[in-house]
Design a protein around this motif. Sequence first.
Motif, mmCIF file in Angstrom:
data_model
loop_
_atom_site.group_PDB
_atom_site.id
_atom_site.type_symbol
_atom_site.label_atom_id
_atom_site.label_comp_id
_atom_site.label_asym_id
_atom_site.label_seq_id
_atom_site.Cartn_x
_atom_site.Cartn_y
_atom_site.Cartn_z
ATOM 1 N N ASP A 1 1.078 -0.896 0.104
ATOM 2 C CA ASP A 1 -0.056 -0.074 -0.299
ATOM 3 C C ASP A 1 1.122 1.399 -0.110
ATOM 4 N N ASP B 1 2.086 -2.197 -5.412
ATOM 5 C CA ASP B 1 0.428 -1.346 -5.224
ATOM 6 C C ASP B 1 -0.259 -1.971 -6.424
ATOM 7 N N HIS C 1 -3.660 4.990 -2.940
ATOM 8 C CA HIS C 1 -2.753 3.798 -3.755
ATOM 9 C C HIS C 1 -2.559 4.738 -4.713
ATOM 10 N N HIS D 1 -1.889 -7.046 -4.162
ATOM 11 C CA HIS D 1 -2.729 -5.889 -3.931
ATOM 12 C C HIS D 1 -3.678 -5.092 -4.623
#
Length: 239
Positions: free
Chosen positions: A139, A159, A178, A200
């Motif tokens: 993240d 991310d 993000h 992610h």
Amino acid sequence: MILHFLGSRGCIDQRSSRHWRHSAMMITQGRERILVDCGEDWLDELDSLRPDAVILTHAHPDHTGGLERGAPCPVWATPGCWQSLDALPVAERRLLHPGQPTAVAALQLTPCPLAHSVRAPAVGLLLDEGAHRIFYSPDVAELSDPATTLRDVSLYIGDGASFDASLLRVENGNLCGHAPIPSQLDWCAAACVKRALFTHCGEEIVSGSHEEMNKRLENLGKERGIEAALAFDGLEVKF
Ligand SMILES: [Zn+2]
Ligand SMILES: [Zn+2]
């Protein structure tokens, strides 16, 4: 060292067979198993994973919710992360200090501060394995000085929340959310990082065709001289 991507799903409702559970990575170093992040999807799986240590990158539930019934081992996090996790019944709390090299079991790492959330301050993990340096930031909204933070990194794990949808916002003057994948590839290019994986994963990737999404990522990487690919649940990378 073996990096095993147990989960590669972001904080979204969608799932797919390749991105079924919240992002978590098991690092096997020698005989020890170090779990990085343990989100809600892992609540009933923690005992069977048998980690020797858990490291938390930040306090969002898709990274910590799996510890709501405690942990069978020491758990490492920054003071800023622990502040938000008072209610977790974790007995063995250990401290990571941003910028300070630390040994967690047999693993040498440095937690690096990065922009992601005001209420849940996050770190990326710079892992040192002999000739290899790996940076893990599932993240991330922004790295303040990518060329320095990613110096000598041979694998960036970033991310995958979005290719181009903007998931960035400003809170009290701080960039949060993000960073799009192309921006992260630009950071890698600035630091001459030649390999990148994205975990992610967000709605766009999880709902799309894996082959198409991976091809798109591969092409974005090629434009910058980087070998880029999607991580997925079950992927193992050995060093
Ligand atoms: Zn997350
Ligand atoms: Zn987060």
